[in-house]
Design a protein around this motif. Structure first.
Motif, PDB file in Angstrom:
ATOM      1  N   LEU A 191      -7.331  14.620   0.855  1.00 52.30           N
ATOM      2  CA  LEU A 191      -6.189  13.802   0.448  1.00 52.30           C
ATOM      3  C   LEU A 191      -5.222  13.580   1.609  1.00 52.30           C
ATOM      4  N   MET A 192      -4.958  14.627   2.384  1.00 59.50           N
ATOM      5  CA  MET A 192      -4.053  14.500   3.539  1.00 59.50           C
ATOM      6  C   MET A 192      -4.625  13.530   4.581  1.00 59.50           C
ATOM      7  N   ILE A 193      -5.915  13.617   4.817  1.00 57.70           N
ATOM      8  CA  ILE A 193      -6.555  12.711   5.779  1.00 57.70           C
ATOM      9  C   ILE A 193      -6.397  11.273   5.305  1.00 57.70           C
ATOM     10  N   VAL A 194      -6.639  11.039   4.023  1.00 56.63           N
ATOM     11  CA  VAL A 194      -6.521   9.680   3.475  1.00 56.63           C
ATOM     12  C   VAL A 194      -5.077   9.198   3.562  1.00 56.63           C
ATOM     13  N   ILE A 195      -4.122  10.057   3.206  1.00 57.26           N
ATOM     14  CA  ILE A 195      -2.715   9.654   3.237  1.00 57.26           C
ATOM     15  C   ILE A 195      -2.283   9.313   4.660  1.00 57.26           C
ATOM     16  N   PHE A 196      -2.479  10.240   5.592  1.00 56.78           N
ATOM     17  CA  PHE A 196      -2.020  10.009   6.970  1.00 56.78           C
ATOM     18  C   PHE A 196      -2.759   8.852   7.636  1.00 56.78           C
ATOM     19  N   SER A 197      -4.079   8.921   7.597  1.00 57.42           N
ATOM     20  CA  SER A 197      -4.870   7.899   8.293  1.00 57.42           C
ATOM     21  C   SER A 197      -4.731   6.535   7.636  1.00 57.42           C
ATOM     22  N   GLY A 198      -4.763   6.509   6.317  1.00 57.09           N
ATOM     23  CA  GLY A 198      -4.623   5.236   5.619  1.00 57.09           C
ATOM     24  C   GLY A 198      -3.281   4.597   5.889  1.00 57.09           C
ATOM     25  N   TYR A 199      -2.219   5.379   5.804  1.00 59.03           N
ATOM     26  CA  TYR A 199      -0.881   4.837   6.054  1.00 59.03           C
ATOM     27  C   TYR A 199      -0.778   4.299   7.479  1.00 59.03           C
ATOM     28  N   GLU A 200      -1.250   5.097   8.448  1.00 62.45           N
ATOM     29  CA  GLU A 200      -1.128   4.665   9.838  1.00 62.45           C
ATOM     30  C   GLU A 200      -2.061   3.503  10.184  1.00 62.45           C
ATOM     31  N   ASN A 201      -3.218   3.431   9.557  1.00 59.80           N
ATOM     32  CA  ASN A 201      -4.155   2.345   9.855  1.00 59.80           C
ATOM     33  C   ASN A 201      -3.796   1.047   9.153  1.00 59.80           C
ATOM     34  N   PHE A 202      -3.204   1.146   7.959  1.00 60.01           N
ATOM     35  CA  PHE A 202      -3.028  -0.054   7.163  1.00 60.01           C
ATOM     36  C   PHE A 202      -1.578  -0.441   6.882  1.00 60.01           C
ATOM     37  N   VAL A 203      -0.636   0.480   7.063  1.00 57.99           N
ATOM     38  CA  VAL A 203       0.758   0.156   6.741  1.00 57.99           C
ATOM     39  C   VAL A 203       1.615   0.170   7.992  1.00 57.99           C
ATOM     40  N   SER A 204       1.848   1.338   8.569  1.00 67.21           N
ATOM     41  CA  SER A 204       2.747   1.434   9.711  1.00 67.21           C
ATOM     42  C   SER A 204       2.505   2.743  10.452  1.00 67.21           C
ATOM     43  N   ARG A 205       2.750   2.731  11.736  1.00 64.45           N
ATOM     44  CA  ARG A 205       2.674   3.953  12.533  1.00 64.45           C
ATOM     45  C   ARG A 205       3.817   4.873  12.133  1.00 64.45           C
ATOM     46  N   MET A 206       3.530   6.162  12.094  1.00 59.43           N
ATOM     47  CA  MET A 206       4.590   7.142  11.823  1.00 59.43           C
ATOM     48  C   MET A 206       5.218   7.524  13.162  1.00 59.43           C
ATOM     49  N   ASP A 207       6.512   7.391  13.270  1.00 61.29           N
ATOM     50  CA  ASP A 207       7.206   7.729  14.513  1.00 61.29           C
ATOM     51  C   ASP A 207       7.530   9.214  14.522  1.00 61.29           C
ATOM     52  N   LEU A 208       6.518  10.009  14.748  1.00 63.87           N
ATOM     53  CA  LEU A 208       6.674  11.459  14.714  1.00 63.87           C
ATOM     54  C   LEU A 208       6.231  12.109  16.024  1.00 63.87           C
ATOM     55  N   ASP A 209       6.278  11.352  17.116  1.00 61.37           N
ATOM     56  CA  ASP A 209       5.791  11.876  18.390  1.00 61.37           C
ATOM     57  C   ASP A 209       6.515  13.133  18.837  1.00 61.37           C
ATOM     58  N   LYS A 210       7.774  13.292  18.436  1.00 59.15           N
ATOM     59  CA  LYS A 210       8.554  14.444  18.869  1.00 59.15           C
ATOM     60  C   LYS A 210       8.344  15.657  17.963  1.00 59.15           C
ATOM     61  N   GLU A 211       7.601  15.483  16.889  1.00 63.24           N
ATOM     62  CA  GLU A 211       7.334  16.588  15.966  1.00 63.24           C
ATOM     63  C   GLU A 211       6.336  17.551  16.599  1.00 63.24           C
ATOM     64  N   ARG A 212       6.691  18.833  16.633  1.00 65.82           N
ATOM     65  CA  ARG A 212       5.789  19.835  17.218  1.00 65.82           C
ATOM     66  C   ARG A 212       4.581  20.088  16.323  1.00 65.82           C
ATOM     67  N   ASP A 213       4.769  19.982  15.015  1.00 63.47           N
ATOM     68  CA  ASP A 213       3.701  20.321  14.072  1.00 63.47           C
ATOM     69  C   ASP A 213       2.788  19.164  13.724  1.00 63.47           C
ATOM     70  N   MET A 249       0.819  -1.215   0.000  1.00 65.98           N
ATOM     71  CA  MET A 249       0.000   0.000   0.000  1.00 65.98           C
ATOM     72  C   MET A 249       0.854   1.265   0.000  1.00 65.98           C
ATOM     73  N   ALA A 250       2.092   1.174   0.469  1.00 62.89           N
ATOM     74  CA  ALA A 250       2.947   2.360   0.600  1.00 62.89           C
ATOM     75  C   ALA A 250       3.107   3.123  -0.725  1.00 62.89           C
ATOM     76  N   PRO A 251       3.354   2.449  -1.857  1.00 66.15           N
ATOM     77  CA  PRO A 251       3.457   3.215  -3.117  1.00 66.15           C
ATOM     78  C   PRO A 251       2.167   3.966  -3.458  1.00 66.15           C
ATOM     79  N   MET A 252       1.032   3.437  -3.034  1.00 64.37           N
ATOM     80  CA  MET A 252      -0.235   4.127  -3.297  1.00 64.37           C
ATOM     81  C   MET A 252      -0.294   5.439  -2.517  1.00 64.37           C
ATOM     82  N   TYR A 253       0.158   5.409  -1.267  1.00 64.10           N
ATOM     83  CA  TYR A 253       0.156   6.638  -0.469  1.00 64.10           C
ATOM     84  C   TYR A 253       1.176   7.634  -1.000  1.00 64.10           C
ATOM     85  N   LEU A 254       2.315   7.148  -1.521  1.00 73.34           N
ATOM     86  CA  LEU A 254       3.275   8.044  -2.168  1.00 73.34           C
ATOM     87  C   LEU A 254       2.661   8.649  -3.436  1.00 73.34           C
ATOM     88  N   GLY A 255       1.895   7.846  -4.168  1.00 76.22           N
ATOM     89  CA  GLY A 255       1.189   8.353  -5.349  1.00 76.22           C
ATOM     90  C   GLY A 255       0.178   9.424  -4.980  1.00 76.22           C
TER      91      GLY A 255
END
Length: 174
Positions: free
Chosen positions: A70-92, A16-22
């Motif tokens: 599109l952003m909601i689909v990319i972020f949520s889809g990636y995190e729900n179906f591929v892998s968690r993003m390790d961005l806990d330290k990101e302020r934004d 699924m990762a190439p789809m989210y990059l697309g």
């Protein structure tokens, strides 16, 4: 053998990762279209009518909502179906990122689609002379289908969450 199959199926989520990059590439295309529309809008400012201003702003809002969707689909889809993003330290990092489950994603998607459809319908109403009554009727019908679908999806999710919350109580003995 079972463990190998399960590990292979679990690893297949990375397809699924190439789809989210697309989709991220599609976001870049939306940014380009937004900038082109903004440029066209700016060029007509000196001779702009009220209707031109409203239609131009609605076009920009429409593109912005599509990009948000599109952003909601990319972020949520990636995190729900591929892998968690390790961005806990990101302020934004958006607050909702990592917390939108599939049910929430469906509701956000349909809400965005209803908003985008509503904006298209508003554009039609602002320039009603350009459209045939049949075209307007279909636009209203399609918008209502989106609205009713959204309400039904929300109702189904509400029913499902309430059903999970209730524990079956044994029938009282007679």
């Amino acid at each position: 053998m079972e463990r190998l199959i399960e590990r292979s199926l679990f690893a297949s989520r990375w397809m699924m990762a190439p789809m989210y990059l697309g989709l991220a590439g599609a976001l870049a295309i939306l940014v380009w279209v937004f900038l082109v529309e903004l440029w066209k809008f700016l060029l007509i400012v000196p001779v702009m009518t009220v209707n031109d201003a409203i239609l131009g702003v609605l076009a920009l809002i429409d593109l912005s909502l599509a990009a948000n969707l599109l952003m909601i689909v990319i972020f949520s889809g990636y995190e729900n179906f591929v892998s968690r993003m390790d961005l806990d330290k990101e302020r934004d990092r958006p607050e909702w990122q990592g917390e939108v489950d599939f049910s929430g994603l469906k509701l956000k998607l349909i809400a965005s689609i209803v908003a985008i459809s509503g904006i298209h319908l508003l554009k039609v109403f602002m320039d009603v002379a350009k459209y045939t009554p049949d075209h307007i009727r279909w636009m209203v019908v399609i918008h209502m289908v989106f609205v009713v679908s959204g309400v039904l999806l929300a109702a189904m999710d509400w029913i499902a969450s309430n059903a999970k919350g209730r524990k079956k109580k044994p029938y009282p003995a007679d």
